[in-house]
Design an enzyme around this catalytic site. Structure first.
Site, short mmCIF file in Angstrom:
data_model
loop_
_atom_site.label_atom_id
_atom_site.label_comp_id
_atom_site.label_asym_id
_atom_site.label_seq_id
_atom_site.Cartn_x
_atom_site.Cartn_y
_atom_site.Cartn_z
N ARG A 93 0.81 -1.21 0.00
CA ARG A 93 0.00 0.00 0.00
C ARG A 93 0.85 1.27 0.00
O ARG A 93 0.41 2.31 -0.48
CB ARG A 93 -0.93 0.00 1.22
CG ARG A 93 -2.02 -1.04 1.15
CD ARG A 93 -2.88 -1.02 2.41
NE ARG A 93 -3.85 -2.11 2.37
CZ ARG A 93 -5.08 -1.98 1.89
NH1 ARG A 93 -5.47 -0.83 1.38
NH2 ARG A 93 -5.91 -3.00 1.89
N CYS A 117 -1.28 -5.29 3.48
CA CYS A 117 -1.98 -6.03 4.53
C CYS A 117 -3.49 -5.87 4.40
O CYS A 117 -4.00 -4.80 4.12
CB CYS A 117 -1.57 -5.51 5.91
SG CYS A 117 0.13 -5.88 6.39
N LEU A 126 -7.57 10.45 0.95
CA LEU A 126 -6.95 11.61 1.61
C LEU A 126 -5.68 12.04 0.90
O LEU A 126 -5.36 13.23 0.86
CB LEU A 126 -6.67 11.28 3.08
CG LEU A 126 -7.92 11.03 3.95
CD1 LEU A 126 -7.53 10.57 5.34
CD2 LEU A 126 -8.79 12.28 4.02
N SER A 164 -4.18 11.04 9.42
CA SER A 164 -3.64 10.02 8.52
C SER A 164 -2.15 10.21 8.35
O SER A 164 -1.72 11.26 7.86
CB SER A 164 -4.34 10.09 7.16
OG SER A 164 -3.63 9.35 6.18
N ILE A 329 -8.19 2.58 15.10
CA ILE A 329 -7.50 3.06 13.89
C ILE A 329 -7.94 2.30 12.64
O ILE A 329 -8.34 2.90 11.65
CB ILE A 329 -5.97 2.95 14.06
CG1 ILE A 329 -5.51 3.67 15.34
CG2 ILE A 329 -5.27 3.54 12.83
CD1 ILE A 329 -5.78 5.16 15.37
#
Length: 424
Positions: A93, A117, A126, A164, A329
Site C-alpha cells: 500500500r 496487509c 486523503l 492520517s 485506527i
C-alpha cells in the site's frame, strides 16, 4: 510458501539490535524522487517492502543500490518514467507515496491502486484530495491514480479530515516543491513523519512543525542530495520488549529511542515489567513473573500505536486477569485473535473491542498469519506455548521484521524456517 516451526516454553532473554524503521524508510525512499542529486541512506532495513520500493524507484529510472556497508545509494537525477506499475505496487500500500513527489517534481505521475496487509479500509482518498488542493488534476482510470499539473503545485491550507500518517506524508512531500506556503492542519504526529521531514530539510526543504498537528512547508524550487540515517524501529523495539514480558525474561533493545515509545512503556510497567532506559537502549526485566492484564485503546501518536495492538493482545491472553482492547485506527485488526484462541487463549470480540481473559498456558498448533503484526504475535505465542507451533504465510513477517528468526534465536527461541513443501 515458507512457514515457521516454533518449539515452545522458551524464556526469551538477551540483547537485540534494533533495525531502522520501515515506516520511516519507505516514505524517505519515495521522497528521493524529489532530489536532483545523489542521496545516501543508512540504517535502512533489509525487508521485502524495502526491496519492492527500490524496484519501483528503479522502474522510474532511479539508480538504487546497496554498498558493502549496507548503505543505500540513490540517484534520481535521470528519472525518465512516471508510472509505478501494478506488478510492483500490488503487494504494498505504501506505493501510493510515489505519486506526490512525481507530480511535485515532474508535474505528472501515475500509480496503480495499491495492495498490502488486509486489515480493513486504508483509502487513498486523503492522499488524492490533498494533491488536488495543491492544484493537481487527478483521475482514476483502469486501476491507476493518474495526476498531472500544468506548472508547479501551489501551496495552500489543508485540513486533513481524519488523522492520517500516509496523507500527511504525501502532502508534506508534494508541498516541498510547491509555489508559496502550505499549512497542514490535523497532521499526524508520528516519529516517522519527523524523520521524513528531517530528511527533506537536509535536502533543502523548509518544513517546520513536524511532530505537531500543524506543519508548515515553504516551497522551494529544487531539492539537492544529502546523507541520512533512518530512525530506529519503535514497533520492532516494542515487539522484543513484549517477547520478554510474556516469557518472564529480560531483554535489552540496543540502538533504539525510548521517547518514541512512551505509551507502550507505560503499559508494560503497568503490566508489572521493570523497564530501564538510556539514550540508546531500553531494558525490560520481568524477573520471572507473569504479566498483569492491561486495558489498551489504540490512538494516533502520541497515543498507543495500533501496530502494537496484536502483541499486547497476546500479552493479555497469558496475563493475570481480564482486559479490554479497543482498536480505533483500522477495521478488521483482530484477525489474530481466532488463531490465538485455537492455541488455548480466551477472548470475545464485539465490533472494535476485544475482551481477553488471561490463561496460564497456550498450546502449540498450526496457525495462519493474516497481516504483519498479527504474524509476529503468533510467532511469539509459539515461543511460550507448550509443544510445537507452525505459523503459515510468514511472508507477512518478512515485509516488516529484519532477520526475525536470527534475532529471536539470539534471545533463546527455538525457531526454524521451512518451505511448505518440506513438511512431509
Amino acid at each position: 510458501m515458507d512457514k515457521f516451526r516454533v518449539y515452545g516454553q522458551s524464556r526469551l532473554s538477551g540483547s537485540v539490535n534494533i533495525s531502522g524503521a520501515k515506516n520511516a524508510a519507505l516514505p524517505i525512499l519515495f521522497a528521493v524522487i524529489l532530489a536532483t542529486e545523489p542521496v545516501k541512506l543508512t540504517n535502512v532495513p533489509e525487508l521485502k517492502d524495502i526491496e519492492t520500493t527500490l524496484n519501483i524507484l528503479r522502474q522510474l529510472g532511479v539508480i538504487a543500490n546497496r554498498d558493502e556497508t549496507g548503505a543505500v545509494l540513490l540517484d534520481a537525477s535521470n528519472i525518465n518514467h512516471f508510472t509505478a506499475p501494478y506488478e510492483l505496487v500490488k503487494t504494498m500500500r505504501a506505493s501510493i507515496w510515489a505519486l506526490a513527489p512525481l507530480v511535485a517534481r515532474f508535474h505528472q505521475g501515475q500509480v496503480s491502486l495499491p495492495g498490502g496487509c488486509s486489515i480493513g479500509a486504508r483509502p487513498v482518498d486523503l492522499h488524492i484530495s490533498g494533491l488536488e488542493k495543491l492544484g493537481a488534476d487527478i483521475v482514476l482510470e483502469e486501476g491507476y491514480v493518474k495526476a498531472q499539473v500544468s506548472d508547479r503545485l501551489v501551496g495552500t491550507r489543508i485540513v486533513i479530515e481524519k488523522v492520517s500518517v500516509g496523507a500527511t506524508l504525501s502532502i508534506m512531500m508534494a508541498a516541498t516543491l510547491a509555489k508559496g506556503t502550505t499549512v497542514i492542519e490535523n497532521a499526524a504526529r508520528e516519529p516517522e513523519i519527523v524523520d521524513t521531514a528531517d530528511f527533506l530539510n537536509k535536502m533543502g526543504a523548509k518544513i517546520s512543525g513536524a511532530g505537531s498537528d500543524h506543519i508548515t512547508i515553504e516551497g522551494v524550487e529544487r531539492l539537492t542530495g544529502c546523507e541520512h540515517s533512518v530512525v530506529p524501529d519503535r514497533i520492532e523495539t516494542g515487539t522484543f520488549l513484549i517477547a520478554a514480558a510474556i516469557s518472564g525474561g529480560r531483554v535489552v533493545c540496543q540502538n533504539t529511542k525510548a521517547d518514541t515509545l512512551d505509551a507502550v512503556i507505560d503499559k508494560l510497567r503497568e503490566a508489572g515489567a521493570q523497564v530501564d532506559v538510556t539514550e540508546n537502549s531500553i531494558t525490560l526485566d520481568m524477573l520471572g513473573n507473569r504479566p498483569k492484564a492491561v486495558n489498551i485503546r489504540t490512538a494516533p501518536h502520541p497515543g498507543f500505536p495500533t501496530d502494537m495492538q496484536a502483541q499486547f493482545t497476546l500479552l493479555n491472553m497469558v496475563a493475570e486477569g481480564t482486559s479490554i482492547i479497543t482498536e480505533t485506527i483500522f477495521e478488521n485488526r483482530f484477525m489474530h485473535i481466532p488463531e490465538l484462541i485455537r492455541m488455548g487463549g480466551k477472548a470475545e470480540i464485539e465490533g472494535n473491542t476485544a475482551v481477553c481473559h488471561g490463561v496460564e498456558q497456550l498450546s502449540g498448533t498450526e496457525v495462519i498469519a493474516t497481516d504483519l503484526r498479527a504474524s509476529i504475535s503468533l510467532v511469539l505465542a509459539g515461543c511460550i506455548a507448550t509443544g510445537e507451533t507452525i505459523v503459515d504465510r510468514i511472508y507477512h513477517i518478512d515485509r516488516g521484521y529484519e532477520h526475525i528468526e536470527d534475532k529471536l534465536r539470539g534471545l533463546g527461541a527455538k525457531i526454524e524456517r521451512f518451505s511448505g513443501s518440506d513438511e512431509a
